[in-house]
Design a protein around this motif. Structure first.
Motif, mmCIF file in Angstrom:
data_model
loop_
_atom_site.group_PDB
_atom_site.id
_atom_site.type_symbol
_atom_site.label_atom_id
_atom_site.label_comp_id
_atom_site.label_asym_id
_atom_site.label_seq_id
_atom_site.Cartn_x
_atom_site.Cartn_y
_atom_site.Cartn_z
ATOM 1 N N ASN A 373 0.798 -1.079 -0.236
ATOM 2 C CA ASN A 373 -0.058 -0.488 -0.268
ATOM 3 C C ASN A 373 0.775 0.907 0.195
ATOM 4 O O ASN A 373 0.484 2.265 -0.754
ATOM 5 N N GLY A 374 2.185 1.080 0.511
ATOM 6 C CA GLY A 374 2.488 2.752 0.886
ATOM 7 C C GLY A 374 3.576 2.649 -0.517
ATOM 8 O O GLY A 374 3.492 3.841 -0.874
ATOM 9 N N PRO A 375 4.718 1.780 -0.977
ATOM 10 C CA PRO A 375 4.897 2.393 -1.732
ATOM 11 C C PRO A 375 4.271 2.552 -3.443
ATOM 12 O O PRO A 375 3.905 3.842 -4.046
ATOM 13 N N ILE A 376 2.334 1.999 -3.367
ATOM 14 C CA ILE A 376 1.885 2.353 -4.729
ATOM 15 C C ILE A 376 1.053 4.022 -4.762
ATOM 16 O O ILE A 376 1.043 4.690 -5.357
ATOM 17 N N ALA A 377 1.310 3.565 -3.061
ATOM 18 C CA ALA A 377 0.642 5.865 -2.699
ATOM 19 C C ALA A 377 1.762 6.554 -3.117
ATOM 20 O O ALA A 377 1.241 7.452 -3.328
ATOM 21 N N ASP A 378 2.888 6.141 -3.022
ATOM 22 C CA ASP A 378 3.486 6.840 -2.958
ATOM 23 C C ASP A 378 3.938 7.044 -4.880
ATOM 24 O O ASP A 378 4.160 7.804 -5.279
ATOM 25 N N ILE A 379 4.120 6.203 -5.505
ATOM 26 C CA ILE A 379 4.017 6.051 -6.821
ATOM 27 C C ILE A 379 2.737 6.556 -7.566
ATOM 28 O O ILE A 379 3.004 7.846 -8.494
ATOM 29 N N LEU A 380 1.742 6.914 -6.713
ATOM 30 C CA LEU A 380 0.451 7.479 -7.644
ATOM 31 C C LEU A 380 0.441 8.836 -7.275
ATOM 32 O O LEU A 380 0.016 9.732 -7.777
ATOM 33 N N VAL A 381 1.012 9.462 -6.022
ATOM 34 C CA VAL A 381 1.455 10.812 -5.837
ATOM 35 C C VAL A 381 2.607 11.572 -6.661
ATOM 36 O O VAL A 381 2.283 12.678 -7.236
ATOM 37 N N GLY A 382 2.673 10.546 -7.310
ATOM 38 C CA GLY A 382 4.068 11.160 -8.178
ATOM 39 C C GLY A 382 3.293 11.348 -9.440
ATOM 40 O O GLY A 382 3.682 12.042 -10.591
ATOM 41 N N MET A 383 2.693 10.086 -9.653
ATOM 42 C CA MET A 383 2.498 10.372 -11.254
ATOM 43 C C MET A 383 1.133 11.067 -11.152
ATOM 44 O O MET A 383 1.139 12.401 -12.190
ATOM 45 N N GLN A 384 0.401 11.928 -10.268
ATOM 46 C CA GLN A 384 -0.112 12.802 -10.479
ATOM 47 C C GLN A 384 0.841 14.514 -10.917
ATOM 48 O O GLN A 384 0.417 15.003 -11.331
ATOM 49 N N ILE A 385 1.814 14.486 -10.329
ATOM 50 C CA ILE A 385 2.587 16.031 -9.880
ATOM 51 C C ILE A 385 3.170 15.816 -11.444
ATOM 52 O O ILE A 385 2.799 16.609 -12.070
ATOM 53 N N GLU A 386 3.062 14.698 -11.792
ATOM 54 C CA GLU A 386 3.950 14.477 -13.376
ATOM 55 C C GLU A 386 2.433 14.193 -14.467
ATOM 56 O O GLU A 386 3.363 14.655 -15.694
ATOM 57 N N ASP A 387 1.986 14.760 -13.754
ATOM 58 C CA ASP A 387 0.472 14.436 -15.148
ATOM 59 C C ASP A 387 0.691 13.662 -16.485
ATOM 60 O O ASP A 387 0.104 13.587 -17.304
ATOM 61 N N MET A 388 0.779 12.494 -15.160
ATOM 62 C CA MET A 388 0.603 10.991 -16.622
ATOM 63 C C MET A 388 -0.121 10.861 -16.641
ATOM 64 O O MET A 388 -0.950 9.366 -17.536
ATOM 65 N N GLY A 389 -1.418 11.451 -16.025
ATOM 66 C CA GLY A 389 -2.278 10.271 -16.600
ATOM 67 C C GLY A 389 -2.644 9.109 -15.520
ATOM 68 O O GLY A 389 -2.381 7.958 -14.805
ATOM 69 N N THR A 390 -3.991 8.409 -15.842
ATOM 70 C CA THR A 390 -4.594 7.373 -14.410
ATOM 71 C C THR A 390 -4.273 5.895 -15.231
ATOM 72 O O THR A 390 -4.087 4.996 -14.534
ATOM 73 N N ASP A 391 -4.218 5.743 -16.174
ATOM 74 C CA ASP A 391 -3.331 4.582 -17.187
ATOM 75 C C ASP A 391 -2.468 4.517 -17.082
ATOM 76 O O ASP A 391 -1.867 3.884 -17.792
ATOM 77 N N TYR A 392 -1.115 4.774 -16.263
ATOM 78 C CA TYR A 392 -0.177 4.920 -16.412
ATOM 79 C C TYR A 392 0.524 3.795 -16.333
ATOM 80 O O TYR A 392 1.252 3.365 -16.991
ATOM 81 N N ILE A 393 0.093 3.375 -15.283
ATOM 82 C CA ILE A 393 0.623 1.649 -14.951
ATOM 83 C C ILE A 393 0.310 0.829 -15.368
ATOM 84 O O ILE A 393 0.997 -0.030 -16.318
ATOM 85 N N ALA A 394 -0.664 1.191 -16.376
ATOM 86 C CA ALA A 394 -1.301 -0.123 -17.514
ATOM 87 C C ALA A 394 -0.796 0.261 -18.258
ATOM 88 O O ALA A 394 -0.463 -1.084 -19.434
ATOM 89 N N THR A 395 0.167 1.431 -19.035
ATOM 90 C CA THR A 395 0.297 1.733 -20.292
ATOM 91 C C THR A 395 2.164 1.396 -20.084
ATOM 92 O O THR A 395 2.642 1.962 -21.260
ATOM 93 N N ARG A 396 2.374 1.528 -19.342
ATOM 94 C CA ARG A 396 4.239 1.618 -19.089
ATOM 95 C C ARG A 396 4.730 1.116 -20.470
ATOM 96 O O ARG A 396 5.713 1.813 -20.698
#
Length: 432
Positions: A373-396
């Motif tokens: 949970n902790g690492p995932i939360a950390d990744i998600l907030v970083g994705m927001q700051i970089e404006d990656m979009g919620t699909d980034y994990i699936a498409t990276r």
């Protein structure tokens, strides 16, 4: 209670990786944007808050204020002094951490579902009513000063600071976020309060929550937690203008090994060529023992234990950096090999096998980052700051695999700049 939290954290780390991450992005009633992943298999929640601006928001002449302030947030809040705050937090088996970088102030909270209300109430006190007691200020300031003095004798820290000053100049990136002995010693409690007001505000806030809490519960919880934060903070700093002159600067320092920082202009994450550049860096110096720099500088010639290159994306600058250490009488040769490989990569590019191996390296390692949970939360907030979009994990990984040999070699020609590769060396190098 600490044992309970440790056991729950152990379970969290054992959860399946990225395959189960389904992001729900929504706005709370008060207008806060949050990225949420509900995970009910364990009674545990991870919360990440990021405030954009970070140490770059230091006021003129107050370098180190945001860093010192961040270290003081958990040193007492509301009616609780530092000792009482720590006792209350530990009694709830909760974990709070506060850290600052050039561009962000980060708040991380981990707590059990059964203690959620009490843990969040305590966290809220730290975010809205930090005490900044003078005895705590003096104690933490002494720790910061000790770190600054230690860095003055550390060739790695010296090389990094000298390189940053050379590249970024008067921009906040050009000085260490800890400040100097003079600037930190002169900071007052009012300076720390001003730094807090400048940095912790709703207009620069990013939020992610992962764990045992539903969307319906989460919105009101966050609105209550963050209701009393000021709406706006200090203006964000201007974009930097990194300068790379292709020269070598030597800073004499008595040490058996010289440390070299080197770099050139980078590429922003949102550029269409970013993933090709990222793969290119894996081949060049970011792929561990298989990278060209490691093979040429360490394996073939024994000039160092390690040499690395990495793309760095800041809010106000994008750079391509590297570092190497070698004996004083061999650092010159190590640098010449690095320059030669940088130029060879630009003109010759990478091979089909190197590209294939780099893709396997990146795509195979990616799911391992989602280990709780902790690492995932950390990744998600970083994705927001970089404006990656919620699909980034699936498409990276698809974006990585889509890079062609033609594209990566064009990127090598266009973006590698051997003539701008600049070195800052700390030590007693021979032959420079």
């Amino acid at each position: 209670m600490k044992a309970i939290l440790a056991a729950v954290l152990g379970l969290a780390l054992a959860l399946p990786a990225a395959a189960g991450v389904t992001i729900d992005a929504f706005k709370t009633d008060s207008g806060l944007t949050v990225w949420h992943v509900e995970e009910t298999s364990i009674p545990f929640v991870a919360l990440e808050l990021r405030f954009k601006g970070g140490a770059s928001l230091d006021a003129e002449g107050k370098r180190g204020a945001v860093n010192l302030m961040t270290a003081l947030i958990e040193e007492g809040a509301g009616s609780l002094d530092a000792r009482a705050f720590a006792k209350a937090r530990d009694g709830l088996a909760a974990s709070f951490s506060y850290s600052v970088s050039d561009d962000t102030l980060s708040v991380s909270a981990r707590f059990l579902s059964e203690n959620r209300a009490e843990a969040l109430a305590l966290l809220r006190e730290s975010l809205t009513a930090p005490r900044f007691d003078q005895d705590a200020v003096d104690r933490v300031r002494a720790q910061v000063v000790s770190g600054i003095r230690s860095d003055e004798k550390d060739p790695n820290a010296m090389a990094r600071q000298a390189f940053d000053l050379r590249v970024y100049g008067a921009h906040p990136y050009g000085s260490d976020k800890s400040g100097t002995l003079d600037s930190v010693t002169a900071l007052t409690r009012e300076d720390i309060l001003a730094a807090f007001r400048s940095t912790v505000a709703r207009d620069r806030l990013y939020i992610s929550v992962v764990g045992d809490i539903s969307r319906q519960e989460l919105g009101p919880v966050l609105d209550t937690l963050l209701a009393d934060l000021p709406e706006t903070g200090a203006p964000l700093p201007p974009v930097a203008a990194p300068a790379f002159d292709g020269q070598t600067v030597v800073i004499p320092f008595e040490t058996p090994q010289s440390v070299a920082m080197f770099g050139q202009p980078g590429i922003p994450f949102d550029h269409p060529d970013y993933f090709a550049a990222y793969l290119l860096n894996v081949v060049l110096g970011g792929g561990g023992f298989e990278s060209r720099l490691m093979q040429e500088v360490r394996e073939k010639r024994g000039l160092t234990y390690g040499v690395y290159s990495y793309l760095v994306g800041k809010d106000g600058a994008d750079v391509w950096l590297g570092s190497v250490q070698s004996a004083n009488n061999r650092i010159h040769e190590a640098m010449e090999v690095i320059k030669a490989e940088w130029a060879r990569m630009q003109t010759e590019g990478v091979t089909e096998k190197e590209l294939k191996d780099a893709k396997l390296y990146l795509t195979g390692a990616y799911p391992l980052r989602f280990d709780g949970n902790g690492p995932i939360a950390d990744i998600l907030v970083g994705m927001q700051i970089e404006d990656m979009g919620t699909d980034y994990i699936a498409t990276r990984n698809d974006r990585v695999n889509a890079v062609t040999l033609e594209q990566i070699n064009r990127v090598a020609r266009d973006y590698l700049k051997p003539e701008q590769l600049s070195f800052t060396v700390v030590g007693q190098p021979k032959g420079l």
